[in-house]
Scaffold this motif. Sequence first.
Motif, PDB file in Angstrom:
ATOM      1  N   TRP A  58       0.822  -1.209   0.000  1.00 38.92           N
ATOM      2  CA  TRP A  58       0.000   0.000   0.000  1.00 38.92           C
ATOM      3  C   TRP A  58       0.857   1.262   0.000  1.00 38.92           C
ATOM      4  CZ3 TRP A  58      -3.417  -2.468   4.293  1.00 38.92           C
ATOM      5  CH2 TRP A  58      -4.390  -3.277   3.695  1.00 38.92           C
ATOM      6  N   GLN A  59       2.080   1.159  -0.450  1.00 36.04           N
ATOM      7  CA  GLN A  59       2.967   2.315  -0.486  1.00 36.04           C
ATOM      8  C   GLN A  59       2.709   3.150  -1.732  1.00 36.04           C
ATOM      9  OE1 GLN A  59       6.838   0.505  -0.212  1.00 36.04           O
ATOM     10  NE2 GLN A  59       6.726   0.249   2.006  1.00 36.04           N
ATOM     11  N   ASP A  60       2.884   4.470  -1.595  1.00 40.21           N
ATOM     12  CA  ASP A  60       2.758   5.359  -2.741  1.00 40.21           C
ATOM     13  C   ASP A  60       3.947   5.164  -3.677  1.00 40.21           C
ATOM     14  OD1 ASP A  60       0.538   6.334  -1.463  1.00 40.21           O
ATOM     15  OD2 ASP A  60       1.552   8.108  -0.659  1.00 40.21           O
ATOM     16  N   ALA A  61       3.763   5.555  -4.923  1.00 39.87           N
ATOM     17  CA  ALA A  61       4.849   5.433  -5.889  1.00 39.87           C
ATOM     18  C   ALA A  61       6.019   6.336  -5.528  1.00 39.87           C
ATOM     19  CB  ALA A  61       4.338   5.758  -7.290  1.00 39.87           C
ATOM     20  N   ASP A  62       5.726   7.457  -4.845  1.00 44.76           N
ATOM     21  CA  ASP A  62       6.773   8.438  -4.560  1.00 44.76           C
ATOM     22  C   ASP A  62       7.126   8.546  -3.077  1.00 44.76           C
ATOM     23  OD1 ASP A  62       4.368   9.461  -3.775  1.00 44.76           O
ATOM     24  OD2 ASP A  62       4.643  11.443  -4.671  1.00 44.76           O
TER      25      ASP A  62
ATOM     26  N   GLU B  31      -7.462  11.248   2.148  1.00 40.49           N
ATOM     27  CA  GLU B  31      -8.476  10.905   1.160  1.00 40.49           C
ATOM     28  C   GLU B  31      -7.967   9.885   0.145  1.00 40.49           C
ATOM     29  OE1 GLU B  31     -11.575  11.680   1.505  1.00 40.49           O
ATOM     30  OE2 GLU B  31     -11.006  12.788   3.306  1.00 40.49           O
ATOM     31  N   LEU B  32      -8.881   9.028  -0.292  1.00 41.05           N
ATOM     32  CA  LEU B  32      -8.590   8.037  -1.320  1.00 41.05           C
ATOM     33  C   LEU B  32      -8.611   8.705  -2.691  1.00 41.05           C
ATOM     34  CD1 LEU B  32      -8.373   5.011  -2.254  1.00 41.05           C
ATOM     35  CD2 LEU B  32     -10.878   5.006  -2.298  1.00 41.05           C
ATOM     36  N   THR B  33      -7.574   8.444  -3.503  1.00 43.59           N
ATOM     37  CA  THR B  33      -7.524   8.951  -4.873  1.00 43.59           C
ATOM     38  C   THR B  33      -7.214   7.791  -5.812  1.00 43.59           C
ATOM     39  OG1 THR B  33      -5.141   9.433  -4.882  1.00 43.59           O
ATOM     40  CG2 THR B  33      -6.599  11.135  -3.976  1.00 43.59           C
ATOM     41  N   ASP B  34      -7.165   8.081  -7.104  1.00 38.34           N
ATOM     42  CA  ASP B  34      -6.833   7.042  -8.073  1.00 38.34           C
ATOM     43  C   ASP B  34      -5.396   6.557  -7.902  1.00 38.34           C
ATOM     44  OD1 ASP B  34      -9.354   7.190  -9.155  1.00 38.34           O
ATOM     45  OD2 ASP B  34      -8.769   8.612 -10.736  1.00 38.34           O
ATOM     46  N   GLU B  35      -4.534   7.414  -7.363  1.00 41.77           N
ATOM     47  CA  GLU B  35      -3.117   7.067  -7.232  1.00 41.77           C
ATOM     48  C   GLU B  35      -2.728   6.634  -5.828  1.00 41.77           C
ATOM     49  OE1 GLU B  35      -4.070  10.123  -8.434  1.00 41.77           O
ATOM     50  OE2 GLU B  35      -3.983   9.523 -10.556  1.00 41.77           O
ATOM     51  N   LYS B  36      -3.510   7.036  -4.816  1.00 40.03           N
ATOM     52  CA  LYS B  36      -3.086   6.803  -3.439  1.00 40.03           C
ATOM     53  C   LYS B  36      -4.212   6.201  -2.604  1.00 40.03           C
ATOM     54  CE  LYS B  36       0.334  10.513  -3.561  1.00 40.03           C
ATOM     55  NZ  LYS B  36       0.862  11.741  -2.915  1.00 40.03           N
ATOM     56  N   ILE B  37      -3.823   5.276  -1.731  1.00 37.54           N
ATOM     57  CA  ILE B  37      -4.790   4.634  -0.849  1.00 37.54           C
ATOM     58  C   ILE B  37      -5.233   5.620   0.225  1.00 37.54           C
ATOM     59  CG2 ILE B  37      -3.146   3.721   0.862  1.00 37.54           C
ATOM     60  CD1 ILE B  37      -6.040   1.729  -0.659  1.00 37.54           C
ATOM     61  N   GLY B  38      -6.489   5.530   0.635  1.00 40.59           N
ATOM     62  CA  GLY B  38      -6.992   6.402   1.686  1.00 40.59           C
ATOM     63  C   GLY B  38      -6.813   5.777   3.060  1.00 40.59           C
ATOM     64  N   MET B  39      -6.743   6.618   4.092  1.00 41.65           N
ATOM     65  CA  MET B  39      -6.595   6.162   5.470  1.00 41.65           C
ATOM     66  C   MET B  39      -7.502   6.990   6.373  1.00 41.65           C
ATOM     67  SD  MET B  39      -4.268   3.707   5.656  1.00 41.65           S
ATOM     68  CE  MET B  39      -2.986   3.011   4.585  1.00 41.65           C
ATOM     69  N   ALA B  40      -7.909   6.386   7.496  1.00 42.32           N
ATOM     70  CA  ALA B  40      -8.740   7.099   8.460  1.00 42.32           C
ATOM     71  C   ALA B  40      -8.376   6.660   9.872  1.00 42.32           C
ATOM     72  CB  ALA B  40     -10.220   6.845   8.201  1.00 42.32           C
ATOM     73  N   TYR B  41      -8.255   7.629  10.764  1.00 44.41           N
ATOM     74  CA  TYR B  41      -7.988   7.338  12.173  1.00 44.41           C
ATOM     75  C   TYR B  41      -9.216   6.680  12.797  1.00 44.41           C
ATOM     76  CZ  TYR B  41      -7.202   8.236  17.158  1.00 44.41           C
ATOM     77  OH  TYR B  41      -7.063   8.108  18.517  1.00 44.41           O
ATOM     78  N   VAL B  42      -8.999   5.631  13.596  1.00 40.75           N
ATOM     79  CA  VAL B  42     -10.097   4.929  14.261  1.00 40.75           C
ATOM     80  C   VAL B  42     -10.052   5.150  15.770  1.00 40.75           C
ATOM     81  CG1 VAL B  42     -11.168   2.689  14.711  1.00 40.75           C
ATOM     82  CG2 VAL B  42     -10.194   3.175  12.456  1.00 40.75           C
TER      83      VAL B  42
END
Length: 237
Positions: A62-66, A78-89
Amino acid sequence: MNPKKDIRQSSPPATNRVDSPKPQPKATILQGEILGINDSETDSPIGSFDFRNFSYPSPRGWQDADSKQFSLKNGQRELTDEKIGMAYVATKFGDVTGDGQDEAFVILRVKTGGSAIPQIVYIYEWRNKRPELLWYFRTGDRADGGLKRVYEKNGDLVIELFGRDRYIFDQMETKKIVGDEQQLCCPTHFTRNVYKKKGHRFVLEGKRLTYSLEDKNAEPEKNMNEKRLEENRESRQ
């Protein structure tokens, strides 16, 4: 002449057969213990740190390309086409290093764009007036190895995952064993594992215990995967 009466009995009207619905597994509040108040406060300095606005290492896959890390802002990425989204629980606290100060167990949810709820748990200690990462791991999705609870007991780290004989190996939740087919919404079992800190690692200690959520009085099954493998070997002989 009176006509003959038809004395044949007419057949009863056909009725559509309605089968009784099959009983469905009872739904479990999957995030109930994570979002509960237990272990959510501490007097240790780490309890006042803002983990909602912080940067975390990205797990493998789940790592970003950069970049190999990501940042939360107000608890969100936020979730985008290039990056996975995350949320604090949530953040839970407990002393799992034996230094007399609580560590923080920070729980984040991965935004997949669907109904899946994989999560990541980051374990931090307080050192040099800032949090320092000790370990992190990712879990499965709901009944398929999802996180039930993470907490401290007797100085050890306890991780409970939904499913039979599930445990964390390195930084990832293990694959399910043969026969552990469950509806994602409705787990019927969970596995409790104890981890002890040894050097710079947390090591699995003792037996992996699988408990039934439907029969609270049932004895836990131990190390089910090894048991299934042994049964398969015996059946082939």
